[in-house]
Design an enzyme around this catalytic site. Sequence first.
Site, PDB file in Angstrom:
ATOM      1  N   ASP A   1      22.066 -39.097   5.898  1.00  0.00           N
ATOM      2  CA  ASP A   1      21.284 -38.580   7.018  1.00  0.00           C
ATOM      3  C   ASP A   1      22.092 -38.860   8.284  1.00  0.00           C
ATOM      4  O   ASP A   1      22.953 -39.742   8.305  1.00  0.00           O
ATOM      5  CB  ASP A   1      19.923 -39.270   7.067  1.00  0.00           C
ATOM      6  CG  ASP A   1      19.075 -38.814   8.237  1.00  0.00           C
ATOM      7  OD1 ASP A   1      18.962 -37.596   8.451  1.00  0.00           O
ATOM      8  OD2 ASP A   1      18.552 -39.687   8.970  1.00  0.00           O
TER       9      ASP A   1
ATOM     10  N   ASP B   1      20.737 -38.573  12.083  1.00  0.00           N
ATOM     11  CA  ASP B   1      20.067 -39.151  13.245  1.00  0.00           C
ATOM     12  C   ASP B   1      19.433 -40.500  12.909  1.00  0.00           C
ATOM     13  O   ASP B   1      18.683 -40.631  11.942  1.00  0.00           O
ATOM     14  CB  ASP B   1      19.016 -38.178  13.777  1.00  0.00           C
ATOM     15  CG  ASP B   1      19.659 -36.879  14.234  1.00  0.00           C
ATOM     16  OD1 ASP B   1      20.669 -36.943  14.948  1.00  0.00           O
ATOM     17  OD2 ASP B   1      19.164 -35.801  13.848  1.00  0.00           O
TER      18      ASP B   1
ATOM     19  N   ASP C   1      17.319 -43.440   7.388  1.00  0.00           N
ATOM     20  CA  ASP C   1      16.459 -44.360   8.133  1.00  0.00           C
ATOM     21  C   ASP C   1      14.985 -43.996   8.051  1.00  0.00           C
ATOM     22  O   ASP C   1      14.134 -44.782   8.461  1.00  0.00           O
ATOM     23  CB  ASP C   1      16.831 -44.328   9.627  1.00  0.00           C
ATOM     24  CG  ASP C   1      16.391 -43.022  10.275  1.00  0.00           C
ATOM     25  OD1 ASP C   1      15.458 -43.031  11.106  1.00  0.00           O
ATOM     26  OD2 ASP C   1      16.940 -41.962   9.922  1.00  0.00           O
TER      27      ASP C   1
END
Length: 220
Positions: free
Chosen positions: A7, A9, A182
């Site tokens: 991922d 961001d 996250d």
Amino acid sequence: MDLVLFDLDNTLLAGDSDFEWAQFLITKGVLDREVYEARNQAFYDQYKAGTLDIFEFLDFQLKPLARHSRAQLDAWHQEFLDTRIRPMMTPQSQALVKEHLESGAIVAIVTATNSFVTGPIARAFGIPHLVATVPAQENGAFTGKPRGIPAFKAGKIERVEAWLESLGLCWESFEKSSFYSDSHNDLPLMNKVNNPVAVDPDDTLRAHATAQGWPVISLR
């Protein structure tokens, strides 16, 4: 051969490129601060809460691309990359990417953020593959709409599988498949791989990772 998916961001980046792109355009005077800033924050809050309507958000995020020439957009993006993104590329995230690339793994960023914003960021990390939401184009100009399914939640699995198929591969081609994220929004893809890794996770993902015995790391 291993598959390593990241991922972007708040995982590889110590911040959110989607949010920062809109803020950058506001700062440049391209977008009206009064109209866009509150909406940008509201969408970001919805994303973190897991309540984001991705198509409503993409309508907000992609329309500005349709109002300007590609040359102008590319010039703004270079400034955005230099001033907003590079400071969010932590030494730890760059070292982890380098480690996986040097291992011979197939490495990709998998992100809901559109490919116009994220393509140059993937290149800055040296990551050769990008699986992202795709902005539609006509005659070389953006239309302000997405093309195909957004790379969001379960849509990430569909996009990754289409990308792997284009390489003549599938999940079973890999002994080990990893996904670093996250966000609890990425649980569908994290449950698909055999080595999910929570990176500076939100509270929901941290609790899930702890319950499942997944690794939890920090790249900050």
